[in-house]
Design a protein around this motif. Structure first.
Motif, PDB file in Angstrom:
ATOM      1  N   ASP A 229      -1.579  14.406  -5.205  1.00 59.49           N
ATOM      2  CA  ASP A 229      -2.792  15.380  -4.915  1.00 59.49           C
ATOM      3  C   ASP A 229      -4.067  14.608  -4.935  1.00 59.49           C
ATOM      4  O   ASP A 229      -5.096  14.797  -3.904  1.00 59.49           O
ATOM      5  CB  ASP A 229      -3.043  16.499  -5.941  1.00 59.49           C
ATOM      6  CG  ASP A 229      -1.981  17.509  -5.729  1.00 59.49           C
ATOM      7  OD1 ASP A 229      -1.388  17.394  -4.628  1.00 59.49           O
ATOM      8  OD2 ASP A 229      -2.068  18.398  -6.682  1.00 59.49           O
ATOM      9  N   ILE A 230      -4.537  13.453  -5.685  1.00 59.90           N
ATOM     10  CA  ILE A 230      -5.495  12.872  -5.966  1.00 59.90           C
ATOM     11  C   ILE A 230      -5.293  11.503  -4.939  1.00 59.90           C
ATOM     12  O   ILE A 230      -6.273  10.964  -4.408  1.00 59.90           O
ATOM     13  CB  ILE A 230      -5.608  11.948  -7.397  1.00 59.90           C
ATOM     14  CG1 ILE A 230      -6.025  13.239  -8.360  1.00 59.90           C
ATOM     15  CG2 ILE A 230      -6.794  10.960  -7.343  1.00 59.90           C
ATOM     16  CD1 ILE A 230      -5.949  12.656 -10.000  1.00 59.90           C
ATOM     17  N   GLY A 231      -4.049  11.208  -4.597  1.00 59.17           N
ATOM     18  CA  GLY A 231      -3.984  10.131  -3.405  1.00 59.17           C
ATOM     19  C   GLY A 231      -4.033  10.735  -2.220  1.00 59.17           C
ATOM     20  O   GLY A 231      -4.570   9.795  -1.099  1.00 59.17           O
ATOM     21  N   THR A 232      -3.921  11.745  -1.810  1.00 61.33           N
ATOM     22  CA  THR A 232      -3.920  12.357  -0.439  1.00 61.33           C
ATOM     23  C   THR A 232      -5.356  12.213   0.182  1.00 61.33           C
ATOM     24  O   THR A 232      -5.253  11.674   1.407  1.00 61.33           O
ATOM     25  CB  THR A 232      -3.404  13.779  -0.225  1.00 61.33           C
ATOM     26  OG1 THR A 232      -2.252  13.924  -0.754  1.00 61.33           O
ATOM     27  CG2 THR A 232      -3.845  14.202   0.960  1.00 61.33           C
ATOM     28  N   PRO A 233      -6.670  12.636  -0.479  1.00 64.01           N
ATOM     29  CA  PRO A 233      -7.992  12.376   0.200  1.00 64.01           C
ATOM     30  C   PRO A 233      -8.011  10.799   0.224  1.00 64.01           C
ATOM     31  O   PRO A 233      -8.689  10.392   1.219  1.00 64.01           O
ATOM     32  CB  PRO A 233      -8.794  12.962  -0.818  1.00 64.01           C
ATOM     33  CG  PRO A 233      -8.068  13.111  -2.049  1.00 64.01           C
ATOM     34  CD  PRO A 233      -6.689  13.263  -1.882  1.00 64.01           C
ATOM     35  N   VAL A 234      -7.513   9.935  -0.561  1.00 69.26           N
ATOM     36  CA  VAL A 234      -7.653   8.460  -0.381  1.00 69.26           C
ATOM     37  C   VAL A 234      -7.247   8.130   0.782  1.00 69.26           C
ATOM     38  O   VAL A 234      -7.669   7.151   1.657  1.00 69.26           O
ATOM     39  CB  VAL A 234      -7.031   7.634  -1.720  1.00 69.26           C
ATOM     40  CG1 VAL A 234      -7.228   6.344  -1.225  1.00 69.26           C
ATOM     41  CG2 VAL A 234      -7.893   8.253  -2.887  1.00 69.26           C
TER      42      VAL A 234
ATOM     43  N   ALA B 280      -8.735  -5.921 -12.943  1.00 70.82           N
ATOM     44  CA  ALA B 280      -9.399  -6.468 -11.602  1.00 70.82           C
ATOM     45  C   ALA B 280      -8.800  -6.177 -10.341  1.00 70.82           C
ATOM     46  O   ALA B 280      -7.643  -5.880 -10.062  1.00 70.82           O
ATOM     47  CB  ALA B 280      -9.738  -8.066 -11.735  1.00 70.82           C
ATOM     48  N   LYS B 281      -9.536  -6.315  -9.284  1.00 72.18           N
ATOM     49  CA  LYS B 281      -9.234  -6.006  -7.882  1.00 72.18           C
ATOM     50  C   LYS B 281      -8.156  -7.337  -7.577  1.00 72.18           C
ATOM     51  O   LYS B 281      -8.372  -8.612  -7.985  1.00 72.18           O
ATOM     52  CB  LYS B 281     -10.235  -5.997  -6.937  1.00 72.18           C
ATOM     53  CG  LYS B 281     -10.816  -4.739  -6.883  1.00 72.18           C
ATOM     54  CD  LYS B 281     -12.003  -4.490  -5.862  1.00 72.18           C
ATOM     55  CE  LYS B 281     -12.667  -3.446  -5.773  1.00 72.18           C
ATOM     56  NZ  LYS B 281     -13.621  -3.069  -4.732  1.00 72.18           N
ATOM     57  N   SER B 282      -7.253  -7.256  -6.607  1.00 68.52           N
ATOM     58  CA  SER B 282      -6.450  -8.143  -6.443  1.00 68.52           C
ATOM     59  C   SER B 282      -7.276  -9.049  -5.524  1.00 68.52           C
ATOM     60  O   SER B 282      -8.035  -8.850  -4.668  1.00 68.52           O
ATOM     61  CB  SER B 282      -5.028  -7.801  -5.581  1.00 68.52           C
ATOM     62  OG  SER B 282      -4.574  -6.764  -6.472  1.00 68.52           O
TER      63      SER B 282
ATOM     64  N   GLU C  24      -8.596   1.946  -5.160  1.00 62.60           N
ATOM     65  CA  GLU C  24      -9.256   3.361  -5.523  1.00 62.60           C
ATOM     66  C   GLU C  24      -8.489   4.251  -5.955  1.00 62.60           C
ATOM     67  O   GLU C  24      -8.998   4.900  -6.988  1.00 62.60           O
ATOM     68  CB  GLU C  24     -10.211   3.753  -4.113  1.00 62.60           C
ATOM     69  CG  GLU C  24     -10.883   5.216  -4.548  1.00 62.60           C
ATOM     70  CD  GLU C  24     -11.198   5.787  -3.211  1.00 62.60           C
ATOM     71  OE1 GLU C  24     -11.542   6.969  -3.133  1.00 62.60           O
ATOM     72  OE2 GLU C  24     -11.003   5.389  -2.137  1.00 62.60           O
ATOM     73  N   LEU C  25      -7.246   4.408  -5.622  1.00 62.46           N
ATOM     74  CA  LEU C  25      -6.176   5.277  -6.170  1.00 62.46           C
ATOM     75  C   LEU C  25      -5.934   4.606  -7.575  1.00 62.46           C
ATOM     76  O   LEU C  25      -5.668   5.688  -8.669  1.00 62.46           O
ATOM     77  CB  LEU C  25      -5.012   5.527  -5.210  1.00 62.46           C
ATOM     78  CG  LEU C  25      -4.133   6.261  -5.637  1.00 62.46           C
ATOM     79  CD1 LEU C  25      -4.608   7.812  -6.230  1.00 62.46           C
ATOM     80  CD2 LEU C  25      -3.033   6.610  -4.715  1.00 62.46           C
ATOM     81  N   SER C  26      -5.830   3.605  -7.833  1.00 62.29           N
ATOM     82  CA  SER C  26      -5.407   3.109  -8.930  1.00 62.29           C
ATOM     83  C   SER C  26      -6.298   3.375 -10.191  1.00 62.29           C
ATOM     84  O   SER C  26      -6.192   3.536 -11.194  1.00 62.29           O
ATOM     85  CB  SER C  26      -5.271   1.422  -8.912  1.00 62.29           C
ATOM     86  OG  SER C  26      -4.391   1.055  -8.229  1.00 62.29           O
TER      87      SER C  26
END
Length: 271
Positions: free
Chosen positions: A96-101, A269-271, A259-261
């Motif tokens: 549900d949170i991932g779908t808009p992403v 940190a970002k990869s 963003e989803l993470s």
């Protein structure tokens, strides 16, 4: 003043806070069947005045327990709901949170985007943001579709947290089924491929599982920093054109995964 204890809560409702009770009941209204709701619908279902429902919804939105959807007309559960620790809400969160992403990723790139998880030796597609590109019409990938984890770039990304021994236990065969010349044939090759993608922060695959299809996949991590899903982009071309890479296509997928993470309470940190 009477002593306060657990039996007091069971026997006397004088300690109930109506606003808190209503706020929790609002969160309980959201489900797989009703992932988005309007303030009017909330007011009707709970028998609240419309102005009261709006104030409660706005408060939950400000605190991060709800977020706007469908161009701000509706509301859905927000990422902070994850902090409540409910198993059911956790299971809802990835899809549900991932779908808009992944929908935003599809809109930004024009390519189909998916959210995938690992189930044992398989990769399972749990959400999709499709595109009207006619060249993708022959690809039969729907929610629930399974593909072998050892043979797909999605699986290699999702296996990134596993040790070599764990991957050997998962794939004990001396020779794994192959689908293209680039399919790993042993557990050791699967482990090496997974570790390569962990180090790079994403994976780019050109016709490695299905001829004529290129894929970009990046890991999604939760609050424990473990890989729980992957965001993918499907490009109906045997090779990624240099212009696509130059425009930051890989970076867009990695940004969506991060963003989803963050929405799943990952603070690394970002990869």
């Amino acid at each position: 003043m009477p002593e306060f204890n657990d039996t007091t809560l069971d026997a006397d409702d004088q300690y109930l806070v109506p606003a808190l009770e209503r706020g929790l009941k609002i969160l309980e209204l959201f489900s797989h069947r009703d992932p988005v709701l309007t303030p009017n619908a909330i007011a009707q279902r709970l028998g609240l005045p419309r102005t009261t429902a709006i104030r409660l919804v706005q408060t939950l939105n400000t605190l991060g327990y709800l977020e706007r959807a469908n161009r701000d007309r509706d509301f859905r559960l927000g990422p902070r709901v994850m902090k409540l620790g409910f198993d059911y809400l956790t299971s809802l969160a990835i899809t549900d949170i991932g779908t808009p992403v992944i929908e935003r990723l599809r809109d930004a790139t024009g390519f189909a985007s998916h959210l995938v998880v690992r189930d044992g030796r398989d990769v399972v597609f749990v959400a999709k943001a499709w595109t009207h590109d006619a060249t993708l019409s022959t690809i039969k990938v729907n929610v629930g579709t399974r593909i072998p984890a050892h043979a797909s770039v999605h699986g290699h990304v999702l296996l990134g947290d596993l040790s070599e021994a764990e991957i050997e236990a998962l794939f004990p065969e001396p020779m794994l089924p192959t689908y293209t010349p680039s399919t790993p044939r042993t557990a050791k090759e699967v482990f090496d491929r997974a570790q390569k993608y962990v180090a790079e922060g994403c994976a780019v695959s050109e016709s490695s599982f299905e001829p004529g299809i290129s894929v970009i996949s990046a890991p999604v991590r939760d609050g424990s920093s473990m890989i729980v899903a992957a965001v993918t982009l499907t490009v109906a071309r045997p090779f990624l054109e240099k212009a696509m890479v130059d425009k930051g296509l890989v970076g867009q997928v990695m940004h969506a995964a991060y963003e989803l993470s963050e929405r799943l309470n990952y603070h690394g940190a970002k990869s």
